[in-house]
Design a protein around this motif. Sequence first.
Motif, PDB file in Angstrom:
ATOM      1  N   ILE A 140      55.551  30.864  31.933  1.00  0.00           N
ATOM      2  CA  ILE A 140      54.161  30.979  32.612  1.00  0.00           C
ATOM      3  C   ILE A 140      54.511  32.504  33.286  1.00  0.00           C
ATOM      4  CG2 ILE A 140      52.919  30.046  34.450  1.00  0.00           C
ATOM      5  CD1 ILE A 140      54.191  27.533  33.942  1.00  0.00           C
ATOM      6  N   TRP A 143      50.513  27.233  41.369  1.00  0.00           N
ATOM      7  CA  TRP A 143      49.687  27.383  40.378  1.00  0.00           C
ATOM      8  C   TRP A 143      48.463  28.320  40.886  1.00  0.00           C
ATOM      9  CZ3 TRP A 143      50.416  26.964  35.583  1.00  0.00           C
ATOM     10  CH2 TRP A 143      51.349  25.723  35.217  1.00  0.00           C
ATOM     11  N   VAL A 202      49.569  31.714  40.218  1.00  0.00           N
ATOM     12  CA  VAL A 202      49.703  31.934  38.412  1.00  0.00           C
ATOM     13  C   VAL A 202      48.195  32.282  38.260  1.00  0.00           C
ATOM     14  CG1 VAL A 202      49.667  30.708  36.347  1.00  0.00           C
ATOM     15  CG2 VAL A 202      51.322  30.358  37.838  1.00  0.00           C
TER      16      VAL A 202
END
Length: 482
Positions: free
Chosen positions: A129, A373, A376
């Motif tokens: 990621i 997240w 991200v």
Amino acid sequence: MGAGAPQAAPDPFCARAGRWAASLAARDLPARVTERARIQRLSMLAARSAGEEEARPFAAVAPDGPLGEVFAGAAASIAHDWDDYLYMGHTGHSSVWVSRAFAPDEERALVAQVAANEVAGRLGAALLIGPHNGQFWSSIHCASGAVAAGVALGLDGERLGHALAIALYQPPYGLWPGFMGPATKLLTAAEPACQGARAAMLAAEGVDGPLGVVEGPRGLLRHLAFAPRPAMLGELGRVWLTDTLAFKPFPGCAYLQAAVDAALRSGVAAADVADVTVEAGYLTVAMERLGADAGLTPVGVGFSAARSVAIALLAGRLTHEELAPSWLAERAGEVGQLAARIRVRHDWELSLASARGAVDGGASVRDVPLGAWPRVVRRVRELGMDEAAIPRHELVELARRRGLWRELRALLAGGSARGIAGLDTERLRMRFPCRLAVRLRSGRLVEIEGREPGASARPVREQRDVVDARCRAVGLAAGVTA
């Protein structure tokens, strides 16, 4: 230990990996791992033969000695993407060439190659990621080169750990314009593989590296991942990523292999084609968008299902010869006209089929905390990674198809939350299905599912056959000693 006693410092990845790699012996390798590693070596030899002409300028400036062998080999083998890959990374461009250049015998070279695969694949998974992925994971070749050379040179565990740490002190950070289009892409593995091998040579001379460089608060995972995954760095000697190797029948990205297979098995002549729809998973569609600006170059073909299918239909095959600049220049008009009539369309069922193959083998991102997240998403937007965002109309379609929505939710909740410890390499399938709908000028519709021979978790014998066929295509004797 008393409440006031100092806690022992965690054992850093470089130190653990160095000790494990230095102690690895051929007898420790499971049979499937050994066989797939041998096929990987043959695969890289064929890939190098296919790309030698493209890589000629790189060979001309390669230094003398083993580092030059590594540089020239890695530049040639990556030229046409006719390579292999494992979970997670195209490690052969460094593990194979470094082990061959530095090991004193075939057995030591094989052990060095596998050790490098295992360490580099774990780093790729830990960095999944982030801004780099797949063949663009240049930094993992630093680790691969260091481990392969360290094992080949017979470094002990302490020295090998420092080799890995030295190699990762200045990890390369590739920039997209240099990867997608120009010949600079050939440096993606060549430079870092040499950097890693040189780090092992420095470690052999007594130079120490920063052993905590991977997981430290200002280390590799912090800077090269949007959401680091330290849970992917363990299980050395228990989970064998070399066992997940996949081998490509055709030059080009893994995401277009099934589409080319379907085109060649369709029995359709290019002159009879009115238009083609390639239905594929989201990764294939995203790749198509990324490769659009690369044009009719070897890279632009290798990252485009439409261009690859067009060439396969026109030539009746797809090899390195159809990617030669002279061939592409001579047929540019035909390829461009046919590719313009080929549409690559996302199909949620195929996306979920890809995800299912990974989840069934225990893969997931459930080891990533929910709180990571938002960062991200922010980093993806800041770097302009538009291909990572699923368009709104696609999400609307998914929401309307309740069965698929339920399956997606089940897949997101599936797999293992234990990181690499939850992987089952025998069941882990990295598949990218495609289907073609070819409408002929006569009005007849030809529909065909693509196949992926040589993919991960396929029989070893089938994978060997795929690589033997590639050897024949590039003029190497099938079954040549790897």
